[in-house]
Scaffold this active site. Sequence first.
Site, mmCIF file in Angstrom:
data_model
loop_
_atom_site.group_PDB
_atom_site.id
_atom_site.type_symbol
_atom_site.label_atom_id
_atom_site.label_comp_id
_atom_site.label_asym_id
_atom_site.label_seq_id
_atom_site.Cartn_x
_atom_site.Cartn_y
_atom_site.Cartn_z
ATOM 1 N N ASN A 221 0.852 -1.193 0.000
ATOM 2 C CA ASN A 221 0.000 0.000 0.000
ATOM 3 C C ASN A 221 0.886 1.241 0.000
ATOM 4 O O ASN A 221 2.111 1.141 0.028
ATOM 5 C CB ASN A 221 -0.960 -0.022 1.197
ATOM 6 N N ALA A 285 1.374 1.584 11.719
ATOM 7 C CA ALA A 285 1.610 0.923 10.427
ATOM 8 C C ALA A 285 0.313 0.751 9.655
ATOM 9 O O ALA A 285 -0.758 0.625 10.248
ATOM 10 C CB ALA A 285 2.244 -0.452 10.671
ATOM 11 N N LYS A 299 8.714 -18.173 -8.936
ATOM 12 C CA LYS A 299 8.057 -17.119 -9.714
ATOM 13 C C LYS A 299 6.949 -17.718 -10.599
ATOM 14 O O LYS A 299 7.187 -18.711 -11.299
ATOM 15 C CB LYS A 299 9.096 -16.412 -10.591
ATOM 16 N N ILE A 318 -2.798 -6.779 14.444
ATOM 17 C CA ILE A 318 -1.754 -6.586 15.462
ATOM 18 C C ILE A 318 -2.285 -5.701 16.586
ATOM 19 O O ILE A 318 -2.103 -5.994 17.771
ATOM 20 C CB ILE A 318 -0.499 -5.973 14.808
ATOM 21 N N PHE A 336 -4.214 3.906 15.023
ATOM 22 C CA PHE A 336 -4.459 4.918 14.009
ATOM 23 C C PHE A 336 -5.649 4.456 13.176
ATOM 24 O O PHE A 336 -5.876 3.252 13.048
ATOM 25 C CB PHE A 336 -3.230 5.118 13.098
ATOM 26 N N LYS A 354 -11.436 -2.462 18.393
ATOM 27 C CA LYS A 354 -10.062 -2.973 18.518
ATOM 28 C C LYS A 354 -9.645 -3.100 19.972
ATOM 29 O O LYS A 354 -8.670 -3.784 20.282
ATOM 30 C CB LYS A 354 -9.086 -2.037 17.804
HETATM 31 O O1 C5P Z 1 -8.788 -1.773 10.610
HETATM 32 P P1 C5P Z 1 -7.844 -0.706 10.196
HETATM 33 O O2 C5P Z 1 -6.753 -1.213 9.309
HETATM 34 O O3 C5P Z 1 -8.484 0.527 9.653
HETATM 35 O O4 C5P Z 1 -7.172 -0.259 11.584
HETATM 36 C C1 C5P Z 1 -6.118 0.639 11.633
HETATM 37 C C2 C5P Z 1 -5.338 0.436 12.895
HETATM 38 O O5 C5P Z 1 -5.154 -0.940 13.168
HETATM 39 C C3 C5P Z 1 -3.948 1.009 12.780
HETATM 40 O O6 C5P Z 1 -3.532 1.393 14.068
HETATM 41 C C4 C5P Z 1 -3.146 -0.189 12.271
HETATM 42 O O7 C5P Z 1 -1.773 -0.074 12.595
HETATM 43 C C5 C5P Z 1 -3.804 -1.325 13.014
HETATM 44 N N1 C5P Z 1 -3.791 -2.614 12.316
HETATM 45 C C6 C5P Z 1 -3.023 -3.654 12.799
HETATM 46 N N2 C5P Z 1 -3.043 -4.875 12.174
HETATM 47 C C7 C5P Z 1 -3.835 -5.077 11.100
HETATM 48 C C8 C5P Z 1 -4.628 -4.029 10.601
HETATM 49 C C9 C5P Z 1 -4.580 -2.810 11.220
HETATM 50 O O8 C5P Z 1 -2.279 -3.454 13.773
HETATM 51 N N3 C5P Z 1 -3.843 -6.275 10.527
#
Ligand code: C5P
Length: 415
Positions: A221, A285, A299, A318, A336, A354
């Site tokens: 991304n 992140a 590949k 995470i 975030f 979360k």
């Molecule tokens: O669900 P979303 O991706 O919008 O959530 C954003 C927040 O969750 C950010 O703090 C991002 O670092 C964290 N995140 C994470 N692991 C993931 C997806 C998002 O820690 N697989």
Amino acid sequence: MPNTPKPVLSLAGRRVLLIVAGGIAAYKTPDLVRRLRERGAAVRVVLTDGGAQFVTPLTLQAVSEDTVYRDLWSLTDESSMGHIQLSRQADVVLVVPATANILARMAHGLADDLATTVLLATDKPVLVAPAMNVRMYEHPATRANLALLATRGVGIFGPDEGPMACGEYGPGRLVEPLSIVDHLINWFAAQDAPRHLAGRHALVTSGPTHEPIDPVRYIANRSSGKQGHAVAAALAALGARVTLVSGPVRLPDPTGVKVVPVETAAQMLDACRAALPADIFVAAAAVADWRVDGAADQKMKKDGSRPPALRLTENPDILATLSAPGPQRPALVVGFAAETNDVVAYARAKRARKGCDWIVANDVSPATGTFGGDRNSVHVIRADGTEDAWTDLPKAEVASRLAAAIATHFVNGKN
Ligand code: C5P
């Protein structure tokens, strides 16, 4: 007489020992000396033999209004000002341009000229502004030397990315003299700031993740990592011990921060778990939500048949994992939320879902230029219902405010 505005003397009384090494960007150092002195700093210059190929001692002497020191063996220099004295009579030692060569000599403790002898003998903080060809900067030897110097507390300003004297393009350009001055002013301010987070361990994630499709292709991304890296730097500036688990980014490691590079979400989660316990967790992140189920070991070939279908599977969350109650849960967990509409409403719901304590919500709709840009507008939403809105600020300022809010939270004894 025209009324010329007086410069702000933000470096008044500061003594800078400037080491000018041998790179083309050395031609910018007379201007740097002028800019530093305009802001009140006293500047004394050590010039390497390589540096003298690009800028003359006479020029530096004229702009610094001081002797330019060059020779380790000079009887006169050594008698009037030995290398030990030189290295101790400054508040900070600044190496500009920090070439691949001088960084290597610093990393390995060589003392084969006046500059490196001073650098080894000093008891003062050392800051470097790297400048070199992009390949030299990206060479594993230079990366390792810079990482080693960072772990020893050497501050690193830049480099910038852009066209270079050698005709190539990329990271390796010297940060402009005025920006070096700004960095230095901020660096002194951070030294003087109260270290409210001393003794705390902060874990920060930053950057994108790369999820492999096969050994050469991946899903990624547009996250630049600028905001997460700035948060790590700001927490370190307040005295926290910081572990930064970073996906692939094109950014220098922040000063005084332990960086753990990872590629995938699974690796990021493992690295975060390995870094626990932590008092503070900031998940900045942009973790990929999905990875390819059963990525190919070899590949994938275009064999004339239909393009392959990619089956995706969900990545671990995470933030949610580390927010879950348990003995290892950090005392303060900050997530975030990047949204493109109804930012605050979605972010409130996300915080609750979360299980984190605070969420920093920003609008990443393309018109805002947040992804990859240098500015950000955020809402900080807390479990106790309080909110802050910080509008159109440099990412470094958002980071400083967030670090200050985190420090206030701990100083007020919430944890
Ligand atoms: O669900 P979303 O991706 O919008 O959530 C954003 C927040 O969750 C950010 O703090 C991002 O670092 C964290 N995140 C994470 N692991 C993931 C997806 C998002 O820690 N697989």
